[in-house]
Design an enzyme around this catalytic site. Structure first.
Site, mmCIF file in Angstrom:
data_model
loop_
_atom_site.group_PDB
_atom_site.id
_atom_site.type_symbol
_atom_site.label_atom_id
_atom_site.label_comp_id
_atom_site.label_asym_id
_atom_site.label_seq_id
_atom_site.Cartn_x
_atom_site.Cartn_y
_atom_site.Cartn_z
ATOM 1 N N LYS A 1 0.845 -1.201 0.000
ATOM 2 C CA LYS A 1 0.000 0.000 0.000
ATOM 3 C C LYS A 1 0.883 1.253 0.000
ATOM 4 O O LYS A 1 1.517 1.570 0.996
ATOM 5 C CB LYS A 1 -0.902 0.047 1.244
ATOM 6 C CG LYS A 1 -1.994 1.107 1.077
ATOM 7 C CD LYS A 1 -2.563 1.605 2.376
ATOM 8 C CE LYS A 1 -1.835 2.786 2.956
ATOM 9 N NZ LYS A 1 -1.828 4.004 2.130
ATOM 10 N N GLU B 1 10.211 2.058 9.969
ATOM 11 C CA GLU B 1 11.189 3.098 9.600
ATOM 12 C C GLU B 1 10.462 4.423 9.769
ATOM 13 O O GLU B 1 9.612 4.774 8.949
ATOM 14 C CB GLU B 1 11.631 2.922 8.145
ATOM 15 C CG GLU B 1 12.342 1.614 7.852
ATOM 16 C CD GLU B 1 13.734 1.557 8.433
ATOM 17 O OE1 GLU B 1 14.285 2.624 8.765
ATOM 18 O OE2 GLU B 1 14.260 0.449 8.569
ATOM 19 N N CYS C 1 13.517 11.655 5.622
ATOM 20 C CA CYS C 1 13.442 11.190 7.014
ATOM 21 C C CYS C 1 14.732 11.471 7.773
ATOM 22 O O CYS C 1 14.711 11.828 8.943
ATOM 23 C CB CYS C 1 13.129 9.705 7.048
ATOM 24 S SG CYS C 1 14.265 8.733 6.045
ATOM 25 N N GLU D 1 9.627 17.083 14.011
ATOM 26 C CA GLU D 1 9.992 16.894 12.608
ATOM 27 C C GLU D 1 9.141 17.819 11.738
ATOM 28 O O GLU D 1 7.915 17.742 11.760
ATOM 29 C CB GLU D 1 9.754 15.437 12.206
ATOM 30 C CG GLU D 1 10.215 15.125 10.808
ATOM 31 C CD GLU D 1 9.952 13.685 10.404
ATOM 32 O OE1 GLU D 1 8.860 13.177 10.703
ATOM 33 O OE2 GLU D 1 10.837 13.068 9.782
#
Ligand code: NAD
Length: 493
Positions: free
Chosen positions: A178, A253, A287, A387
């Site tokens: 997905k 992750e 990331c 973040e």
């Protein structure tokens, strides 16, 4: 506008959710493709197809490993043949400059070749056991886990997908994939290739739909044996909870707020260029981005001045024309990034450059944000702790090596980090102290399919890529062979 389909049990199908998802070019705001999203029933069907292919027909799982490797090599060749076309689609769908999309697809080719090669080398090992039962031969074999759900984000749609698809298939699993709804087009290209490469029906399935429904079902289903997820830490936590029902294996992750530590003895010009790559590469939607730049006090002003100068020179434009930076992935994400910039000002950080939406010329209808640098940041600020996932660097200052390490580790994340110094021993000391899974000395960002990738702390669980990346998709079985057949002779009577 092109109409796309999803791929379940070896067939191209329209989703049955009744909802149409539009792929939007973030440089123009124009829709460039449409796909009917999958329903929960479609997702169940995809899981069933993967389950049947793994546990009943078993064609891929039982395939001779050389033949499986050949098919993976064929997939790599097919991706390479379509590199330009896939990269163009990726660039238009995600907003990344074309050259970066091309590099992603090229990395994906190597990733398939790497895992095709890796499964040709012997796996498993012999354990030198000390047995109370007499001589024993103990060894291990690696086996596929079963049905693997693979869920990916939008920042490197093709590459992040291949980081999972290549090792999962190499290990002999069946998959349900997905992608993020923000960027589905290049994944559909990948599945067209998988289809033409001749994977047995049901081995690889593609579903498209929201994370909170379709993604959650994949994480929850008791017919899924493993979920490998790349995305935000919040979604990762939700997946971890959902996966608990059948204690499925998980790989996560997740996000980061990675420190880039610059000591005064470094080559300042080189450090600035690497720091730019660290935070502005892929519009900062990375990331492992070096979003917290920690600079030794004696060179801080010179460093910030040069960084701001270089950031001001950066070009923004249509990603297909290869500017320095393209647009952010969506209007919503641009607003989130601009909200953080407003917050930074409110928190008292000093805006040195950028900090606003860029609407000049051809950029007027897209979601562009100028590269932004905040100086004078402190650890208590939210822009330092959270973040942002955009082109926003926050600068902190330090006086000693110990302080640099303490500031670097002062985060819930632990994905990546870098140190710039001419002192080799200091570089090693600092890296040893960093609580992060991916680190660099005198560079920032290079990643290789041969080396393990993953985070400490709230940045994740497990590793992708390298030998570890294959083992994530394998169970390890211990086999103990009695070398002296006969009764155990254990009980006295
Ligand atoms: P996201 O978490 O919003 O979505 C990622 C994927 O998960 C999407 O496919 C989404 O549909 C799905 N999803 C969302 N909620 C879910 C749920 N509850 N259950 C199941 N699936 C769900 O992340 P994003 O905005 O697409 O990507 C940005 C994030 O990804 C950033 O935090 C970034 O740091 C992280 N990321 C990490 C790595 C890494 O290697 N560690 C790499 C790339 C991106």
């Amino acid at each position: 506008m092109n109409h796309y389909q999803t791929y379940i049990n070896g067939k191209w199908v329209d989703g049955t959710s009744g909802h149409i998802l539009y792929a939007v070019n973030p440089a123009t705001g124009q829709a460039i493709g449409a796909v009917e999203e999958n329903s929960l029933a479609d997702t169940e069907e995809a899981i069933r197809a993967a389950k049947t292919s793994f546990y009943v027909t078993r064609e891929w799982r039982d395939m001779d490993v050389q033949k499986r490797s050949d098919i993976l090599l064929k997939i790599a060749d097919m991706i390479e043949e379509e590199l330009e076309e896939i990269a163009r689609l990726e660039s238009m769908d995600n907003g990344k400059p074309l050259r970066e999309a091309e590099a992603d697809v090229d990395d994906a080719v190597h990733c398939f070749r790497y895992y095709a090669g890796l499964i040709r080398t012997p796996q498993g090992g012999v354990c030198g056991v000390n047995s109370n039962f007499g001589p024993m031969h103990s060894y291990t074999v690696h086996e596929p886990v079963g049905v693997c759900a693979l869920i990916t984000p939008w920042n490197f749609p093709f590459l992040m997908g291949v980081w999972k698809v290549a090792p999962a298939l190499a290990a002999g699993n069946s998959i349900v994939f997905k992608p993020s709804s923000e960027t589905v087009l290049s994944t559909i290209s990948l599945f067209r290739i998988l289809d033409r490469a001749g994977l047995p029906a049901g081995t690889a399935n593609l579903v498209i739909g929201p994370g909170r429904t379709v993604g959650n079902l994949l994480a929850e289903s008791h017919d899924v044996d493993l979920v490998s997820f790349t995305g935000s830490t919040a979604a990762g936590q939700s997946i971890m909870r959902a996966a608990a029902g059948n204690v499925k294996k998980i790989g996560l992750e997740l996000g980061g707020k990675s420190p880039n530590i610059i000591f005064a003895d470094t080559d300042l010009e080189a450090a600035v260029e690497w720091a730019m790559l660290g935070i502005f590469f892929n519009q900062g939607e990375v990331c492992c981005a070096g979003s917290r730049i920690l600079v030794e006090r004696s060179i801080k002003d010179a460093f910030v001045e040069r960084l701001a100068q270089r950031a001001e020179q950066m070009t923004l434009g249509n990603p297909l024309d290869n500017p320095d930076m393209g647009p952010l992935v969506s209007e919503k994400h641009m607003e989130d990034v601009l909200d953080y910039i407003r917050l930074g000002r409110e928190e008292g950080a000093c805006l040195v450059c950028g900090g606003y939406r860029w609407e000049e010329g051809e950029c007027r209808n897209g979601w562009f944000v100028r590269p932004t640098v905040f100086d004078g940041c402190t650890a208590d600020m939210r822009i330092v702790q959270e973040e942002i996932f955009g082109p926003v660097a926050v600068i902190q200052t330090f006086d000693t090596e110990e302080e640099a390490v303490a500031l670097a580790n002062d985060t819930v994340y632990g994905l990546a980090g870098a140190v710039f110094t001419a002192d080799g021993a200091r570089a090693q000391r600092v890296i040893r102290e960093l609580r992060a899974g991916i680190t660099w000395i005198n560079c920032y960002n290079p990643a290789f399919c041969e080396a393990p990738w993953g985070g400490y702390k709230m940045s994740g669980i497990g590793r992708e890529l390298g030998v570890h990346g294959l083992e994530e998709y394998q169970e390890i079985k211990q086999v103990n062979l009695n070398l002296t057949p006969g009764p155990a002779g254990w009980y006295q009577n």
